[in-house]
Design a protein around this motif. Structure first.
Motif, short mmCIF file in Angstrom:
data_model
loop_
_atom_site.label_atom_id
_atom_site.label_comp_id
_atom_site.label_asym_id
_atom_site.label_seq_id
_atom_site.Cartn_x
_atom_site.Cartn_y
_atom_site.Cartn_z
N GLN B 427 0.95 -1.57 0.06
CA GLN B 427 0.10 0.06 0.10
C GLN B 427 0.33 1.32 0.11
O GLN B 427 0.28 2.24 -0.72
CB GLN B 427 -0.91 0.12 0.98
CG GLN B 427 -2.02 -0.73 1.31
CD GLN B 427 -2.83 -0.91 2.49
OE1 GLN B 427 -2.76 -1.10 3.89
NE2 GLN B 427 -3.83 -0.86 2.82
N PHE B 429 4.12 1.28 -1.17
CA PHE B 429 4.78 1.96 -2.57
C PHE B 429 4.04 1.76 -3.18
O PHE B 429 4.05 3.78 -4.42
CB PHE B 429 5.17 0.14 -3.09
CG PHE B 429 6.36 0.45 -4.26
CD1 PHE B 429 6.91 1.21 -4.13
CD2 PHE B 429 5.81 -0.18 -4.97
CE1 PHE B 429 7.93 1.49 -5.49
CE2 PHE B 429 6.12 -0.35 -6.53
CZ PHE B 429 7.53 0.97 -6.72
N TYR B 430 2.64 1.50 -3.66
CA TYR B 430 1.45 2.81 -4.27
C TYR B 430 1.51 3.54 -4.01
O TYR B 430 1.15 4.71 -5.00
CB TYR B 430 0.39 1.00 -4.17
CG TYR B 430 -0.83 1.57 -4.99
CD1 TYR B 430 -0.32 0.83 -6.32
CD2 TYR B 430 -2.16 2.32 -4.80
CE1 TYR B 430 -1.85 1.15 -7.51
CE2 TYR B 430 -2.89 2.50 -5.59
CZ TYR B 430 -2.10 1.55 -6.78
OH TYR B 430 -3.35 1.91 -8.15
N CYS B 431 1.53 4.02 -3.20
CA CYS B 431 1.74 5.58 -2.99
C CYS B 431 2.08 6.37 -3.33
O CYS B 431 2.00 7.11 -3.86
CB CYS B 431 1.45 5.82 -2.14
SG CYS B 431 -0.81 5.31 -0.47
N GLN B 433 4.55 5.64 -5.42
CA GLN B 433 4.72 5.39 -7.18
C GLN B 433 3.50 6.68 -7.62
O GLN B 433 3.82 7.09 -8.21
CB GLN B 433 3.87 4.03 -7.41
CG GLN B 433 4.81 3.64 -8.52
CD GLN B 433 3.99 4.78 -10.24
OE1 GLN B 433 4.01 4.98 -10.14
NE2 GLN B 433 6.00 5.12 -10.44
#
Lengths: 253, 478
Positions: B427, B429-431, B433
């Motif tokens: 979660q 890392f998604y943010c 990115q």
């Protein structure tokens, strides 16, 4: 040159296993590159490493993106510099609305460029405009990030975010996996609309199918952590017909 | 997750300053003479002194509770100042001019006390240590027959009302800290909403501990008459000190027929430093009596402060068709400990209760939910739904759930759901990115997790509470 990868080696941090074993790849603005290859060849690892996923460690090589040393940038700064990853498995963030999430992202990008945050009304206008690229409706703004989205909606949501952030380089990691033909057409349509002479894409895929819709300028075959063959779009068709075994034979395996 | 949690530091506590003001204290320690002195300082009637003394005599027979999932260092109750009064008014001033230092203090806390600067749509009672400094908007409220003043003032001006309800919901025999509070309580807020009045503004009390070595023992009493409504909010903060300070309050709510009380808390007492030194011990008894038919009480709390929290805002659902609600977000970081939850006691018929508890633990903290749902024999058609979620940041903290159910009526429907989750690296890392840095990503994810509770707060405080959540967790991930 937009992206230049030289002799890139990377390992999985938790077990030290080397996945990328010397990748070389150059991409110019305006180009679409497809990366194909059998399971476990390192396709998704390459996209993770370029985006700065902390599960991997680069052990050798260099990556120049837009004139900057990409490997020295934090994942968020890679994003600010214009690198976008469309995830193979987009995560769910319960309770965080798409509008809150995207607004935080957009405003961080603007801050990086020295711009003022977008006003609420301008932001919503932008969102409405961009969600049409992938035929998402107005309810999107209020829905939690990827929570309760169907497989197709998740991928469309990735392309929507790409449209919002207008990246220089988009990496589409298996964007076609789990999509029916209609969703595939919508996703590819969105990607094509966003294509320009200023940006470039890396399309990672297993199958030729997606490449019927997003036509690549170059096709690369990734095998055992290395690019073993590069050619034009006809290579994808050949792979579709013959599978990967002939490549293995060519390599003397 | 480990590499995200590795770096554990502490964000500066924004409200940790001290106000340099002349403060009158009485000698340290607790005995009948001290209680008589407090009562005399407050010019109290005989019955109230008796109320205090009775509580004190009972307190002496009690020992500190040991059942909570907390490790509480021994407290020397003789080493506390039980009364500390900042000199609120400028000496010799004719119209009770407030000391500018005090005005400055509350300004700094975001609580302007000048009538002309007062927050729109809100009335404030500002309490520092043992006394109420100032209550705003009193006149506008009085026109509607609403009484909003410090409890000390209420004792002087409305003794019958206070005498009728004080201790009627939380008796001094209830528990150790309730007995202590009943013996030594000082200022808190008194609210009375007459029949058929919908209070047009938010009423709020801001509690500030300032004096060193003192405790704060406030008492709040809110009575809402038939067909009336009030929304009340309390906030609090304290200076950063190496010593622990005790805060033992009692809050009593009484809701008459078809009335509604919305009680919100944003608790931000000093939590201690990153090594667990200092901080407030927050040992509080809060209870509402839904006395009338169709009455409703909602407790909403956002708890981010205090070294140790021990509190269970509860509802006694006496009236038929009455409703009790409890919405809580409790955050613990570093070495904070919290044992908090609620009690819903179903006595009337067709009573409903709803519990949503969201615990967030980080650092080395311990966070427990403890809740009781009780349905007595005659309480037919009682309904309860409880949802207890825990979110863990890192692997050195603890989250615990202690749900108790006592159901003696077979028409009751009682449901309990519990989940435990972690913020995943994916979660974050998604943010990242998408360009959102880790600190902001955590704030976003935690905000989403707590949304259901935050959305119950009055608008302007929802924003503050969200900020508070992210500040409290700042540095808990790197």
């Amino acid at each position: 040159m937009l992206l230049e990868i030289k002799n890139l080696h990377a390992i999985i941090k938790s077990n030290g296993k080397e996945i990328l074993k010397g990748i070389d790849l150059s991409i110019n603005a305006g180009e679409v590159h497809a990366i194909m290859g059998p399971n476990g060849s390192g396709k998704s690892t390459l996209s993770s490493v370029l985006a700065g996923n902390p599960s991997y460690e680069v052990t050798e090589g260099e990556v120049i993106f837009n004139g900057k040393n990409l490997l020295e940038l934090s994942p968020e700064d890679r994003s600010h510099e214009g690198l976008f990853l469309s995830f193979q498995y987009p995560v769910e963030i319960p309770g965080v609305s798409m509008s809150n999430f995207m607004r935080a992202a957009i405003n961080e990008h603007r801050k990086y460029k020295g711009l003022e945050p977008l006003s609420a009304s301008d932001f919503l206008k932008l969102m409405r405009e961009k969600q049409e690229y992938v035929e998402l409706n107005n309810k999107l703004a209020g829905r939690s990030v990827n929570e309760g989205f169907s497989g197709g909606e998740k991928k469309r949501n990735e392309i929507f975010q790409m449209a919002m952030l207008e990246p220089k380089l988009s990496i589409l990691d298996e964007t076609d996996s789990g999509l029916d033909i209609d969703a595939l057409r919508i996703v590819a349509g969105g990607v094509n609309k966003l294509k320009s002479s200023e940006n470039a894409s890396i399309v990672i895929t297993h199958y030729q199918r997606l490449l019927d819709y997003i036509v690549p300028d170059f096709v690369h075959v990734l095998y055992k952590g290395k690019i073993v063959k590069s050619a034009g779009k006809e290579l994808a068709l050949e792979l579709e017909k013959k599978g990967y075994d002939w490549i293995k034979k060519e390599l003397g395996e | 997750m480990d590499n995200i949690v590795d770096k554990v530091t502490n964000e500066d506590y924004k409200y940790g300053f001290t106000t340099d003001i002349e403060t009158e204290v009485i000698p340290k320690g607790l005995n009948e003479d001290i209680i008589r002195l407090i009562s005399k300082k407050k010019n109290e009637p005989e019955w109230l002194l008796e109320f205090r003394l009775e509580a004190f005599r009972h307190w002496q027979t009690l020992t500190v509770p040991t059942w909570p999932h907390l490790s509480i260092p021994e407290i020397d109750f003789q080493d506390i100042y039980y009364y500390a009064a900042p000199k609120a008014e400028v000496e010799g001033s004719e119209n009770k001019e407030i000391d500018p230092e005090l005005l400055k203090t509350f300004d700094k806390l975001g609580i302007p006390l000048h009538e002309q600067k007062a927050l729109a749509g809100m009335a404030v009672d500002a309490v520092m240590d043992s006394v109420s400094v100032k209550t705003t908007q009193q006149e506008a409220l009085a026109e509607l027959g609403i009484i909003f003043c410090s409890i000390g003032e209420a004792v002087q001006n409305y003794p019958e009302l206070v005498r009728k309800y004080l201790g009627s919901v939380v008796s001094h025999t209830d528990n150790f800290y309730a007995a202590l509070n009943s013996a030594v309580f000082s200022d808190g807020t008194f609210v009375y909403i007459p029949k058929g009045v919908r209070c047009p503004m938010e009423l709020s009390t801001y509690f500030r501990i300032n004096a060193k070595g003192s405790g704060q023992f406030e008492r709040t009493l809110i009575v809402v008459d038939d067909d009336s409504y009030v929304s009340y909010l309390e906030g609090c903060s304290a200076p950063m000190r190496d010593e622990n300070q005790l805060h033992a309050a009692i809050v009593e709510l009484v809701a008459m027929e078809h009335s509604e009380i919305k009680y919100s808390t944003v608790q931000n007492w000093y939590p201690g430093d990153k090594d667990g030194k200092g901080g407030i011990y927050n040992f509080v008894t809060k209870r509402a009596l839904c006395k009338g038919n169709g009455s409703k009480v909602s407790w909403t709390q956002v708890e981010t402060g205090s070294a140790i929290t021990w509190k269970y805002p509860s509802c006694v659902l006496l009236g038929d068709n009455s409703v009790g609600e409890f919405y809580s977000v409790a955050v613990t970081n570093n070495y904070q400990q919290a044992d908090t939850g609620t009690k819903m006691i179903h006595i009337g018929k067709n009573t409903h209760s709803h519990i949503v508890s969201k615990g967030i633990s980080a650092g080395h903290s311990q966070n427990s939910y403890r809740g009781l749902v009780k349905v007595v024999e005659n309480a037919s058609n009682a309904r309860n739904y409880s949802q207890c979620d825990s979110l863990l940041l890192g692997d050195k903290c603890g989250a615990h759930t202690f749900p108790y159910m006592e159901v003696r009526n077979e028409t009751a429907i009682v449901e309990h759901e519990a989940t435990t989750s972690k913020i995943s690296e994916d979660q974050v890392f998604y943010c990242n990115q998408r360009g959102i840095k880790t600190e902001d990503a955590i704030a976003l994810i935690v905000g989403g997790y707590a949304k259901e509770v935050i959305s119950k707060l009055p608008m302007e405080f929802a924003v503050e509470a969200k900020n508070l959540l992210s500040i409290s967790l700042e540095g808990s991930v790197g």
